[in-house]
Each structure stands twice: as C-alpha cells, then as structure tokens.
Design a protein around this motif. Sequence first.
Motif, PDB file in Angstrom:
ATOM      1  N   ARG A 140      55.799 142.680   2.341  1.00  0.00           N
ATOM      2  CA  ARG A 140      56.932 143.590   2.565  1.00  0.00           C
ATOM      3  C   ARG A 140      56.484 144.792   3.419  1.00  0.00           C
ATOM      4  O   ARG A 140      57.229 145.262   4.281  1.00  0.00           O
ATOM      5  N   ALA A 141      55.286 145.287   3.166  1.00  0.00           N
ATOM      6  CA  ALA A 141      54.771 146.391   3.986  1.00  0.00           C
ATOM      7  C   ALA A 141      54.624 145.939   5.435  1.00  0.00           C
ATOM      8  O   ALA A 141      54.988 146.663   6.368  1.00  0.00           O
ATOM      9  N   ALA A 142      54.104 144.735   5.618  1.00  0.00           N
ATOM     10  CA  ALA A 142      53.928 144.208   6.972  1.00  0.00           C
ATOM     11  C   ALA A 142      55.262 144.071   7.691  1.00  0.00           C
ATOM     12  O   ALA A 142      55.357 144.341   8.897  1.00  0.00           O
ATOM     13  N   GLU A 143      56.284 143.666   6.971  1.00  0.00           N
ATOM     14  CA  GLU A 143      57.605 143.515   7.573  1.00  0.00           C
ATOM     15  C   GLU A 143      58.095 144.843   8.160  1.00  0.00           C
ATOM     16  O   GLU A 143      58.630 144.882   9.276  1.00  0.00           O
ATOM     17  N   VAL A 144      57.883 145.925   7.423  1.00  0.00           N
ATOM     18  CA  VAL A 144      58.276 147.253   7.904  1.00  0.00           C
ATOM     19  C   VAL A 144      57.419 147.675   9.095  1.00  0.00           C
ATOM     20  O   VAL A 144      57.922 148.166  10.108  1.00  0.00           O
ATOM     21  N   ALA A 165      56.446 133.147   3.513  1.00  0.00           N
ATOM     22  CA  ALA A 165      56.907 134.529   3.335  1.00  0.00           C
ATOM     23  C   ALA A 165      56.468 135.393   4.513  1.00  0.00           C
ATOM     24  O   ALA A 165      57.223 136.265   4.970  1.00  0.00           O
ATOM     25  N   CYS A 166      55.262 135.162   5.024  1.00  0.00           N
ATOM     26  CA  CYS A 166      54.785 135.914   6.186  1.00  0.00           C
ATOM     27  C   CYS A 166      55.612 135.592   7.422  1.00  0.00           C
ATOM     28  O   CYS A 166      55.923 136.477   8.236  1.00  0.00           O
ATOM     29  N   ALA A 167      55.963 134.329   7.579  1.00  0.00           N
ATOM     30  CA  ALA A 167      56.807 133.934   8.710  1.00  0.00           C
ATOM     31  C   ALA A 167      58.173 134.594   8.616  1.00  0.00           C
ATOM     32  O   ALA A 167      58.711 135.090   9.614  1.00  0.00           O
ATOM     33  N   ASP A 168      58.747 134.610   7.416  1.00  0.00           N
ATOM     34  CA  ASP A 168      60.044 135.265   7.212  1.00  0.00           C
ATOM     35  C   ASP A 168      59.970 136.747   7.584  1.00  0.00           C
ATOM     36  O   ASP A 168      60.940 137.319   8.090  1.00  0.00           O
ATOM     37  N   ALA A 213      56.265 123.260  13.998  1.00  0.00           N
ATOM     38  CA  ALA A 213      57.468 122.435  13.856  1.00  0.00           C
ATOM     39  C   ALA A 213      58.730 123.277  13.861  1.00  0.00           C
ATOM     40  O   ALA A 213      59.805 122.808  14.255  1.00  0.00           O
ATOM     41  N   ASN A 214      58.604 124.535  13.456  1.00  0.00           N
ATOM     42  CA  ASN A 214      59.768 125.415  13.352  1.00  0.00           C
ATOM     43  C   ASN A 214      59.743 126.552  14.371  1.00  0.00           C
ATOM     44  O   ASN A 214      60.483 127.526  14.238  1.00  0.00           O
ATOM     45  N   ASP A 215      58.880 126.413  15.370  1.00  0.00           N
ATOM     46  CA  ASP A 215      58.796 127.379  16.467  1.00  0.00           C
ATOM     47  C   ASP A 215      58.582 128.802  15.950  1.00  0.00           C
ATOM     48  O   ASP A 215      59.183 129.767  16.448  1.00  0.00           O
ATOM     49  N   ILE A 216      57.747 128.931  14.938  1.00  0.00           N
ATOM     50  CA  ILE A 216      57.410 130.238  14.370  1.00  0.00           C
ATOM     51  C   ILE A 216      56.301 130.859  15.223  1.00  0.00           C
ATOM     52  O   ILE A 216      55.276 130.227  15.494  1.00  0.00           O
ATOM     53  N   LYS A 217      56.502 132.084  15.669  1.00  0.00           N
ATOM     54  CA  LYS A 217      55.587 132.714  16.623  1.00  0.00           C
ATOM     55  C   LYS A 217      54.351 133.329  15.967  1.00  0.00           C
ATOM     56  O   LYS A 217      53.381 133.648  16.668  1.00  0.00           O
ATOM     57  N   THR A 218      54.377 133.522  14.657  1.00  0.00           N
ATOM     58  CA  THR A 218      53.221 134.094  13.964  1.00  0.00           C
ATOM     59  C   THR A 218      51.963 133.278  14.265  1.00  0.00           C
ATOM     60  O   THR A 218      51.973 132.044  14.191  1.00  0.00           O
TER      61      THR A 218
END
Length: 320
Positions: A140-144, A165-168, A213-218
Amino acid sequence: MTSKLDQLREITTVVADTGDIEAVARLKPVDCTTNPSIVLKALGTPMFADAIKEAVAWGKNQGGNPEAVSAVADRLAISVGAALVKLVPGRVSTEVDADLSFDTEASLAKARSIIAAYKDRGIERDRILIKLASTWEGIRAAEVLQKEGIDCNLTLLFSKAQAIACADAKVFLISPFVGRILDWYKKSTGKDYTAEEDPGVISVRDIYNYYKANDIKTIVMGASFRNAGEIEALAGCDRLTISPALLDELSKDEGKLERKLSPESRKPDAKVSVDEKTFRWMMNEDAMATEKLAEGIRAFAKDLTTLRTMVQKELQLAAA
C-alpha cells in the motif's frame, strides 16, 4: 566462446546484490540492490570509515538522542547507496526500515526522507528505488509512492499472491526470492532439487509468465540465489540481482547459456485482483511464504538493530 555472464547480459539486466564497492567496479552491473545486512557489511570495510566519522559528527550536532541514532543509521545507508550510484549507470535500491514493515504511514514518511536525503547529495529519484517488504502495508505504501513518482522495489516476495498485489499497485519492480524458497522446501522435505525442479525457480517462472500473459509492466527481478544453476534456469528474466561470488562464477564459465524465459513464450494465465482479505487468506494458506516473509523481516530488523547499536556507541564515544 563468451562467458555465461556475458551471455546473460545479452538477455537479462544484471544487477549486483552487494555493497562491495570493489566488486561493483570490477563486475560492472547495471543496478545495485542493498538491504540492512549488506549496508552493515559494507560499513565494516575501511572504505566507509570516513563516512562513519562524518555521520557520527553530524549526529552529535543533532544532540545524540534516540532520534539522532536512527537518523545517523539512515545517513550511513545513504552513504553506501551514494557510493554505489557513482559506479552504476542505473539504480540503487535502498530499504525502508524493516521494523516499519507493517506500518504504511511510517513507511511512506521514511521513503520520502530517503529520497530527500539523496537529493541533498545531488542524487535524483530516478537513480533510486525505494525497497519495501511485500507485506500488505508495504504494498500500500508503494502504491502511494508510485503515484508520487517514487519508484519502488518490493522485496521479500515469496508468493504469487504478493506478486499479484504488487501488480495491482503498479509498483515499478518486484524481487521474488529463489534461494530462500529452496531452503524452506529442502528443510521441509529433506529432498535435493535440480534447477528445473527448484521450487524457487518455478515460483519466479510462474510470476514472470503471469505478468507477461497479462501485459503487466512491473519488472520481475529474481533474487536470493543459492547457486549458479538457479540463475541459469531464469536466464531471460527481466532482471536478476546476483551476489559477487556467483557473478564471478558465471564470468569464468564459458559454456553455452540457454534462454529459459521470454515474453514470447508466455502461456495464458487469467488476470485476477486481490483485496486485503483475499491477500491475507492466500498468505495464510501458504506456509512457506508466511514463514519466509516473517523470517526475512526479523533478520533485516536484527541487522538494523545492530547498526543502530553501533551508531549509539560511536555517538557516546564522540560525546565523552
């Protein structure tokens, strides 16, 4: 024939997991990762003797109180990071205190202070990754922070639940661990594993495939290796952070390195999202991930305490 290290550099961004200045200068990684254990080891070398004196003198001027002890410890971590920044063209990861792993607001405050401390030394945020434990609160901190333009490296990652969760949260980079997963399974089963059977290798491959597979850029950066075979089994991963000893081993091996991972080889894997309840339940159901996450936080917190104790003693001597 070129070395396996040179072959690896062609398909994977090679990162050094160290604070060893001589090794970084010699091995020329793109990035460097640090943690409290690495910082503590680096500060034990003659190279950082002057940095310790400077930080202690600075801390003495702050009054030498408990807050000063923590601030001096932070200053020393930044000194190690700043020295590494001079040697690599990319980024240096600096870790938020492990004892803040379950406190989102305190993690945010610490992360912002780290970025400010680097800026005071003329180092901009685009050269730094803020390293946070992959707890729900750390994510959650990383998201901010990501929304503020501060890129993050989520570490102590042992499960797909954490990766999802990190991808989200749209974090910049994750560090899924390999060797520590292998340690757990070897202890649990009493079995030895080949690189292809290695549960840590399989975990990173699964996460990598899910992201592609889901084109996640992380970015997926495999970490925590026990042997060169694990590294070779993940050749082609976005990034791999490797100890100097294993980098040296790969540099001396002129065998052929086969690419194991690539975006083109991805297989379908339906995208999902996790809320807090789902995340905590998935972690609860994964004994390995739960135990290794807790163990890793405790180990980093222990080394952070050792660093702070050293600082406290130096401040007391300076005040005498």
